[in-house]
Motif scaffolding. Structure first.
Motif, short mmCIF file in Angstrom:
data_model
loop_
_atom_site.label_atom_id
_atom_site.label_comp_id
_atom_site.label_asym_id
_atom_site.label_seq_id
_atom_site.Cartn_x
_atom_site.Cartn_y
_atom_site.Cartn_z
N TYR A 257 0.82 -1.21 0.00
CA TYR A 257 0.00 0.00 0.00
C TYR A 257 0.85 1.25 0.00
CZ TYR A 257 -3.64 -3.29 0.31
OH TYR A 257 -4.46 -4.33 -0.01
N ILE A 258 2.10 1.14 0.46
CA ILE A 258 3.02 2.27 0.33
C ILE A 258 3.20 2.59 -1.15
CG2 ILE A 258 5.46 2.91 0.57
CD1 ILE A 258 5.39 1.37 3.28
N MET A 259 3.12 1.56 -1.99
CA MET A 259 3.28 1.79 -3.42
C MET A 259 1.95 2.07 -4.11
SD MET A 259 6.25 -0.88 -4.48
CE MET A 259 5.61 -2.34 -3.69
N ALA A 260 0.83 1.87 -3.42
CA ALA A 260 -0.46 2.06 -4.07
C ALA A 260 -1.16 3.34 -3.63
CB ALA A 260 -1.37 0.87 -3.82
N LEU A 261 -1.08 3.68 -2.33
CA LEU A 261 -1.84 4.83 -1.84
C LEU A 261 -1.47 6.15 -2.53
CD1 LEU A 261 -2.18 4.15 2.00
CD2 LEU A 261 -3.76 3.60 0.16
N PRO A 262 -0.16 6.47 -2.73
CA PRO A 262 0.13 7.73 -3.43
C PRO A 262 -0.45 7.73 -4.84
CG PRO A 262 2.12 6.82 -2.43
CD PRO A 262 1.07 5.76 -2.32
N ALA A 263 -0.50 6.55 -5.46
CA ALA A 263 -1.12 6.46 -6.78
C ALA A 263 -2.58 6.87 -6.69
CB ALA A 263 -0.97 5.05 -7.34
N PHE A 264 -3.27 6.36 -5.66
CA PHE A 264 -4.68 6.76 -5.48
C PHE A 264 -4.79 8.27 -5.33
CE2 PHE A 264 -5.63 2.47 -3.15
CZ PHE A 264 -5.46 1.81 -4.34
N GLY A 265 -3.83 8.86 -4.61
CA GLY A 265 -3.85 10.31 -4.41
C GLY A 265 -3.73 11.06 -5.72
N ILE A 266 -2.80 10.62 -6.57
CA ILE A 266 -2.60 11.27 -7.87
C ILE A 266 -3.87 11.19 -8.70
CG2 ILE A 266 -1.36 11.08 -10.06
CD1 ILE A 266 1.06 10.09 -8.30
N ILE A 267 -4.43 9.98 -8.77
CA ILE A 267 -5.62 9.78 -9.59
C ILE A 267 -6.76 10.67 -9.09
CG2 ILE A 267 -7.29 8.05 -10.39
CD1 ILE A 267 -4.39 7.78 -11.47
N SER A 268 -6.82 10.86 -7.75
CA SER A 268 -7.89 11.69 -7.20
C SER A 268 -7.68 13.17 -7.50
CB SER A 268 -7.97 11.49 -5.68
OG SER A 268 -8.18 10.14 -5.38
N GLN A 269 -6.50 13.57 -7.94
CA GLN A 269 -6.31 14.95 -8.41
C GLN A 269 -6.58 15.07 -9.91
OE1 GLN A 269 -5.53 15.61 -4.66
NE2 GLN A 269 -5.70 17.28 -6.13
N VAL A 270 -6.14 14.05 -10.66
CA VAL A 270 -6.20 14.15 -12.12
C VAL A 270 -7.63 13.98 -12.63
CG1 VAL A 270 -5.45 13.06 -14.28
CG2 VAL A 270 -3.81 13.43 -12.43
N ILE A 271 -8.34 12.99 -12.07
CA ILE A 271 -9.69 12.71 -12.59
C ILE A 271 -10.62 13.93 -12.46
CG2 ILE A 271 -11.76 11.29 -12.20
CD1 ILE A 271 -9.83 9.58 -13.58
N PRO A 272 -10.68 14.60 -11.26
CA PRO A 272 -11.56 15.78 -11.19
C PRO A 272 -11.16 16.88 -12.18
CG PRO A 272 -10.88 15.09 -9.01
CD PRO A 272 -10.06 14.30 -9.97
N THR A 273 -9.83 17.07 -12.36
CA THR A 273 -9.38 18.14 -13.24
C THR A 273 -9.93 17.95 -14.66
OG1 THR A 273 -7.36 18.57 -12.00
CG2 THR A 273 -7.34 19.16 -14.33
N PHE A 274 -9.80 16.73 -15.19
CA PHE A 274 -10.18 16.53 -16.58
C PHE A 274 -11.64 16.11 -16.72
CE2 PHE A 274 -5.62 16.22 -16.36
CZ PHE A 274 -5.24 17.04 -17.39
N SER A 275 -12.33 15.95 -15.57
CA SER A 275 -13.78 15.75 -15.65
C SER A 275 -14.49 17.07 -15.42
CB SER A 275 -14.23 14.74 -14.59
OG SER A 275 -13.52 13.54 -14.71
N ARG A 276 -13.70 18.09 -15.00
CA ARG A 276 -14.25 19.40 -14.68
C ARG A 276 -15.37 19.30 -13.66
NH1 ARG A 276 -12.05 18.72 -19.09
NH2 ARG A 276 -10.66 20.25 -20.00
#
Lengths: 541, 186
Positions: A257-276
């Protein structure tokens, strides 16, 4: 007056120059860049090892390497990708972006930050040089199970030492992240308004300081078993090799999860941005991340179903593991709900984020399958497991990192990457990733064991296919290298606000990010997931 | 970076205090890794898991042979860790016994080297789940065994197969692995 004014501000906008800028770096952006480039080099190094592995597995029989070297390649590929590529890359991103996202002037402990980076190259060197000592590199697999690890040559000692150094480095990095996030947030940005990336980094950092010392303990026990006459893992002396697995996986599962949780964080920033749209279910995202982290401490023995555990224990670990699918599912559904009815555009970061969601979910589902003790008994140490963790680590961690690098590239460098090459990189990676790793599910179900250089004839076709896929996938990573290098030099200047859907604090500062940003803390009017309504104050040099 | 003003609510002392707390966690977790060793030992002793090199205690009716019970095939095996110059063999390879019956078999161990060697045997059972139903009363695996150069000795193994052995188990293999005890040899 003009003279007095200059003296009053004395803005030292000048960056330090030459080698010293990097060697004595204390600026979070410089250290972040060092981390990112280091991890990219390690990614290519580990990638070359992966290709060497696939080359041998192209056809049955032994063509290129002796089994000893093959096992060393498998071991070092794992260690380098985990400790050299993925973990430093997330730490580098956190270094670069966290202070910008939470309005801090820098990381909390700038000199410790310098140390935590500069410990990495010597550790990597130790790992790589161990190939050339008598007996070669560690060949026990990245898990370094006793009694294999208590027997090998000095390559194992070098690996243990490298792990110690890497552990110290990531612990210092994690402490820096925790103190930065907890103590240096801009007024107005409360914990429950922080961007998900900050939350994910914070929780990951807690995981790191909780389990990296346990790994250090485990390998130290191996070291004392090897050289100082202890019997922690030696059956003859009253120890037990299975004990090593218990200690190791107490580290090893949270490590996942040390290798997965930051990935979840990134996705949670990128998805809202490009979904507006705003992130759907922000609060549940925070709690899901935290519960994944807590549950990760209770499932270690699902890596050990075949060690002869009592059935009751198997059932406990099986159900606990399945339970993790619940918060993970919450996250996946929240991302999908964020995209629902959004005005989506598909720039490269968004493509990688969507690719992440699709492929990580496949990896998650094969994980749930493996959590069934009765099934795992059959699939333990087969290529099904290899397929599973490459879906969550390559299509998971790595794709999220690509997404992040494309997403923040304009803010970091002030230049735009080539969208055409970015898209090519995504589709190329997407296709060849699946060609490489999907057939491994079938190989595993058919019984092909992992970490073996040779295999039975009936596995030939899928293995050849996987090897072709791997070489194409590897070649495709030169696209991103080329794109980054060419865009750094000749990319068109990035506009002030490259993604109009991005609403977090880092997009409120000039592009490229000034060398000394938020020298004076801003006051922000913030909302869920770090969405900023207004900024007051906050100066940069 | 000369300029690092603090948010008003967080004086620099707060960073140092947090740093110290986090360091304490790190040290404690390092200690926890080492504490796991005795912790597991205690858990195994309390729950009776993996207690294979100790004499078992018999419940009152464990050792009452059931004349109606079907006999179980018992197979004996042994192997030696690579590099340990011992030869270990069971004098009887196979026999059949009823649950509840006392069984006594012998193993012969020879130190084939010209040095003093200390070894430790660890028993394993197949099927593994049958292990808890094999109650050992005497076994050379209860102690480390010291062998003079060229010495040969015979050891008894005395055990009872518990009457609670599930019906479906028709055969039990008892296999010893013998390990060199490092640091104690001649």
């Amino acid at each position: 007056m003009a003279i007095a004014d200059t003296a009053g501000h004395a803005p030292h906008t000048g960056k330090p120059t030459g080698l010293g800028r990097w060697l004595f770096a204390t600026n979070h952006k410089d250290i972040g860049s060092l981390y990112l480039w280091f991890s990219f080099i390690m990614f290519l190094t580990g990638g070359v090892m992966a290709l060497a592995i696939r080359l041998e597995l192209f056809s049955p029989g032994l063509q290129f390497w002796q089994p000893e070297l093959f096992n060393q390649l498998v071991t070092l590929h794992g260690l380098i990708m985990i400790f050299g590529a993925i973990m430093p890359a997330f730490n580098g991103l956190a270094n670069w972006m966290l202070p910008l996202m939470i309005g801090a002037p820098d990381m909390a402990f700038a000199r410790m930050n310098n140390w935590s980076f500069w410990l990495l190259p010597p550790a990597a060197l130790l790992l790589l040089l161990s190939f050339f000592v008598p007996g070669g590199a560690a060949a026990s697999g990245w898990t370094m199970y006793a009694p294999l690890s208590t027997q090998m040559g000095m390559g194992m000692d070098m690996t243990i030492f490298a792990i110690h150094i890497l552990g110290v480095s990531s612990i210092m990095g994690a402490i820096n992240i925790i103190v930065t996030v907890l103590n240096l947030r801009a007024p107005g940005l409360t914990l429950m308004k922080m961007p998900m990336f900050a939350w994910a980094s914070l929780i990951t950092a807690y995981l790191i300081i909780a389990v990296m010392p346990v790994l250090a303990g485990a390998v130290t026990m191996v070291l004392t078993d090897r050289h100082f006459g202890t019997h922690f893992f030696n059956a003859a002396g009253g120890g037990d090799p299975v004990m090593y697995q218990h200690v190791f996986w107490f580290f090893g599962h949270p490590e996942v999860y040390i290798m997965a949780l930051p990935a979840f964080g990134i996705i949670s920033q990128v998805i809202p941005t490009f979904s507006r749209k705003r992130l759907f279910g922000y609060t549940s995202m925070v709690y899901a991340t935290a519960s994944i982290a807590i549950l990760s401490f209770m499932v270690w023995a699902h890596h050990m179903f075949t060690t002869g555990m009592p059935a009751t224990a198997q059932l406990f670990f099986m159900y606990a593991t399945m339970l993790i699918a619940v918060p993970t599912g919450v996250k996946v559904f929240n991302w999908v709900a964020t995209m629902w009815q959004g005005s989506l555009t598909f720039e490269t970061p968004m493509l990688f984020a969507i690719g992440f969601i699709c492929l990580f979910t496949i990896g998650g589902l094969s994980g749930v399958i493996l959590s069934v003790a009765a099934v795992d008994t059959q699939l333990q140490d087969t290529y099904y497991v290899v397929a599973h963790f490459h879906y969550v680590l390559v299509a998971g961690a790595l794709f999220s990192l690509f997404s992040a690098v494309y997403y923040w590239f304009p803010k970091m460098t002030g230049r735009m990457y080539s969208e055409r090459l970015g898209k090519l990189h995504f589709w190329w990676s997407m296709v060849w990733f699946n060609v490489t790793f999907f057939p491994m599910h079938f190989l595993g179900l058919a019984g092909m064991p992992r970490r073996i250089p040779d295999y039975a004839l009936q596995f030939t076709d899928f293995n050849s296919l996987a090897t072709i896929g791997a070489f194409c996938f590897g070649l495709g990573q030169l696209i991103v290298l080329y794109n980054l290098l060419i865009s750094l030099r000749r990319g068109p200047p990035a506009v002030e606000h490259p993604w109009e859907g991005a609403q977090t604090l880092e997009w409120r500062i000039p592009t490229p990010a000034p060398y000394h940003s938020f020298v004076e803390a801003p006051e922000v009017d913030a909302d869920d997931n770090g969405v900023i309504h207004a900024v007051r104050g906050g100066t940069h040099h | 970076m000369a300029l690092q003003p603090q948010p008003p609510s967080m004086p620099p002392d707060a960073r140092r205090a947090l740093l110290l707390k986090l360091c304490v966690i790190v040290v404690m977790m390092f200690g926890f890794a080492w504490a796991l060793i005795p912790l597991y030992r205690v858990i195994c002793e309390v729950t009776g898991i993996n207690q294979v090199v100790q004499a078992d205690t018999l419940a009152e009716d464990t050792a009452r042979p059931v004349s109606s019970a079907r006999p179980v095939t018992l197979v004996f095996d042994a192997n030696v860790q690579a590099g340990l110059p011992w030869q270990v063999r069971p004098l009887v390879r196979q026999l059949s016994a009823r649950p509840g019956e006392f069984v006594r078999v012998e193993y012969e161990i020879t130190n084939a080297s010209n040095r003093r060697v200390v070894g430790q045997a660890v028993p394993r059972y197949l099927p593994a789940a049958a292990g808890e139903h094999v109650k050992k009363l005497d076994c050379f695996c209860f102690r480390q065994q010291v062998f003079a150069p060229g010495e040969t000795r015979r050891f008894p193994v005395v055990f009872v197969v518990d009457r609670k052995l599930p019906e479906e188990v028709e055969s039990i293999t008892l296999a010893y692995s013998v390990f060199d005890v490092p640091g104690s040899g001649g």
